[in-house]
Design an enzyme around this catalytic site. Sequence first.
Site, short mmCIF file in Angstrom:
data_model
loop_
_atom_site.label_atom_id
_atom_site.label_comp_id
_atom_site.label_asym_id
_atom_site.label_seq_id
_atom_site.Cartn_x
_atom_site.Cartn_y
_atom_site.Cartn_z
N HIS A 1 0.80 -1.21 0.00
CA HIS A 1 0.00 0.00 0.00
C HIS A 1 0.84 1.26 0.00
CE1 HIS A 1 -3.80 1.71 -0.60
NE2 HIS A 1 -3.46 2.69 0.18
N TYR B 1 1.66 5.40 -2.24
CA TYR B 1 1.95 6.78 -1.84
C TYR B 1 3.30 7.23 -2.39
CZ TYR B 1 -2.27 6.44 0.64
OH TYR B 1 -3.60 6.30 0.89
N HIS C 1 -10.52 0.44 -9.76
CA HIS C 1 -10.13 1.41 -8.73
C HIS C 1 -8.69 1.86 -8.90
CE1 HIS C 1 -9.33 3.24 -4.86
NE2 HIS C 1 -8.34 2.40 -4.70
N PHE C 2 -7.77 0.90 -9.01
CA PHE C 2 -6.38 1.39 -9.02
C PHE C 2 -5.97 1.97 -10.37
CE2 PHE C 2 -5.37 -3.31 -9.34
CZ PHE C 2 -4.74 -3.29 -10.58
N HIS C 3 -6.71 1.61 -11.43
CA HIS C 3 -6.44 2.32 -12.68
C HIS C 3 -6.92 3.76 -12.59
CE1 HIS C 3 -5.43 -1.58 -14.44
NE2 HIS C 3 -4.84 -0.91 -15.40
N ARG D 1 -11.43 -10.43 -11.02
CA ARG D 1 -10.24 -9.88 -11.67
C ARG D 1 -9.27 -11.02 -11.99
NH1 ARG D 1 -6.49 -7.33 -6.85
NH2 ARG D 1 -5.12 -6.88 -8.58
N ARG D 2 -8.24 -10.71 -12.74
CA ARG D 2 -7.16 -11.64 -13.06
C ARG D 2 -7.65 -12.89 -13.79
NH1 ARG D 2 -4.06 -10.84 -7.33
NH2 ARG D 2 -2.66 -9.27 -8.08
#
Lengths: 269, 541
Positions: B215, B219, B366-368, B429-430
Amino acid sequence: MTDSSRLSVANPWFTTSVAIVVALVIVTALAGFVLLPYQTGSAFGGLWDAICSAAGVANTKHSQAAPVEPNFAASTVVLPQPLLASANQESIGRGATLAQQCAICHGPTGVSRADSPNLAGQYPSAIYKQLKDFKSGARVSSVMTPFALPLSDRDMVDLAAYYSYLPRLPAYHPGPPLETPPRIVINGAPLRGIAPCGSCHRSLDNKVGSPWLEGQSETYLKSQLQAFASSARRNDTGRQMRNVAQQMTAEEISQAVRYFASQPADNSF
Amino acid sequence: MFTSKRLILAHFWLAFLAFGLALLLGEWQMFVRSPLHSWVSNPEWYYRSLTAHGTVMAYVLPTLVAMGFGYFISETSLKQPLIGLRWAWIALLLIAVGAVVAMVPVSLGYASVLYTFYPPMIGSIFYYLGVVLVVVGSWIWVALMSINLRSWKKRRPGETIPLAMFANVAGSYLWAWTAIGAAAEVLLQILPVALGLKSTIDAGLARVLFSWTLHAIVYFWLMPTYIAYYTIFPRAIGGRLYSDLMARISFVLFLVIAMPIGMHHTFADPQVGAGFKFIHSAFTALVALPTLLTVFTITASAEIAGRLRGGRGAFGWLAALPWKNPIMLAVTFSFVMLGFGGAGGLINMSYQLNTSVHNTQWITGHFHLIFGGAIVIMYFAIAYDVWPQLTGRALSSFALMRTQLWLWFIGMIVTTFPWHYVGLLGMPRRMAYFDFTDPALAPEALSVILSTLGGLLLVVSGLLFLFILWLGHRSPVRQEGEYRFSLAAHAPAAVPAALNSYALWIALMIGLTVTNYALPIAQLAFRPETSVPTVFIGGRQ
């Protein structure tokens, strides 16, 4: 101005920030380790148990009961990873001598004239696992079990070494190779939890212990899929073949075995 | 002055060329598993591509951008030549070699382990060695940033560290500490197996160690973006930074609480105790704080600019903002995507809501949206802003830049919104293959097609971005003035020493790591019989 970067209790920045962080840790820990276990009813053994279970500590106290044993002989084979490492000339030679008793069904060159599996060039881990399972009773066959019972572990390793050493010869009565694989082979059926056959059985990837299937007898392959489907055969340690076979339709089973039986087993893999 | 132009350009070009290739792979993946294309019949190709895409986008691109931008900040904000130029080149070389060493086995199909390389999957040892080289290269950068700051401090004792450098070094320390989790996993657990010394691995422990990195790495990716918000954006739109101190507080908060929250990635993992999951969830909620502070400060800075430009009334300042300025546009888009992505993130971090989206396409969406959208669009802005300094030539194609940013923004929204939606429908996913002819999946088909089309816009935008940078090397030479970072509305005259140094915050960061990670790691490491047989990728027997 005092140096507010110092790590000292005289520094208000230090005391305040540490106090906030410590308070946060205490509050969240109290909530996570005490309040939540009581709220969710998992604190059945008192406060200390609640804290331990929330911390993820293995609780041996509650696992004293005898585990439920299966009512059949389960496969206990552990595949020694460097099985091939012992495949020296001596091992292959011993395997060749032992294999004379196998030749009547599996063929003198490891290619069967009956509907037994072709073993020439088969992966050693697959042969070793099946022999172990026949011996332990995890896989039952009125023909194979008597052969496997007297074998020592060394014998099985040697047999596996010998057969994997043999070149892959064409099967006896292969039909013309079917060009296009059926959907069940190439895609599996994800919604029914069926992976493509090739993702374990070599054509895409090989998972340790799984045999390659090209050129094997159609009758044999079909009987094994049906045995997995009916749970008559259950030496697949993770239930993977039973789960797959039970989800396959009779039509899909026929398509898959016809396809694999028609494929050439060559030495390129 | 400015001794490291070529070094920084090399970082940016390597980063963006790798990004361009990985972008094509990403769109190919979306295309082949969409209903627009018949299945390629071999999931291995898909996972190969996915591993390459993830590894480049998650490790190579952000690391190189953070490093290149870090060198830039060090020289321009401290106004001193970069110390350790030779080491910086060595670090870059390590990363370039590492990327190649990792990508060769991936392209040959010996390391399709995805960029998270979760055991018990084990790929070729060269993949891991390549990743290790990338990380070692980045650690050299961490050391150089610290050394450059120290030298500056020695010459100017008691002075306030320029905000950009303060944030840059905070980011580098965060990275140094957070990379340790995955480094320990690779060195102590994976390499012995990949070398063939062991055939079992404690997959649960590996996942916990990876969450240490997983995580806070986000950042680290985000640091250049936040630095650009605070130190480029207000200047670029002709305003002032609302509060220099608020910026410093945000960055030290990231340093302290970005790391001990990684277990929200292991909510579905049985080997982690529920109590620790709760603590990590609570601290994840806290990490929204520095982001909210940032959104407030940057919006206030924009208001200053709007009013300086003659905007009046409650909303009139918005109209007065320089909307044709690419940086203005990029930050606006970035904030919109950060808003949606952040809202999605709040869902992911709460244990109960997470259960309905865990391991679905929602997570990928989300992370895209957050990384590919909010963060990477600011990488573009950073490149646009520093390019004239690096090339000594003007970057004058503002219309192209605006088009590129609009395309990226629209493309990312069109890609990720349907992606979130199919995740809610339960699409995992995946997965390499979906049978959209099945009635159970048919409702997802339209959304997946939309995502694929959005991805196409992203490809066009990415290529346009590379073209604009290339144009920048061919435009007429222009004498650039000295580079300036934003000035604060109130010059930071008396910054408390705590906000001008790191010891306190690093101590808190390490302390929180101990409270939040020590016990889970220790009990997994010392509990017997937790290892499982490895699954070798690439058909190794």
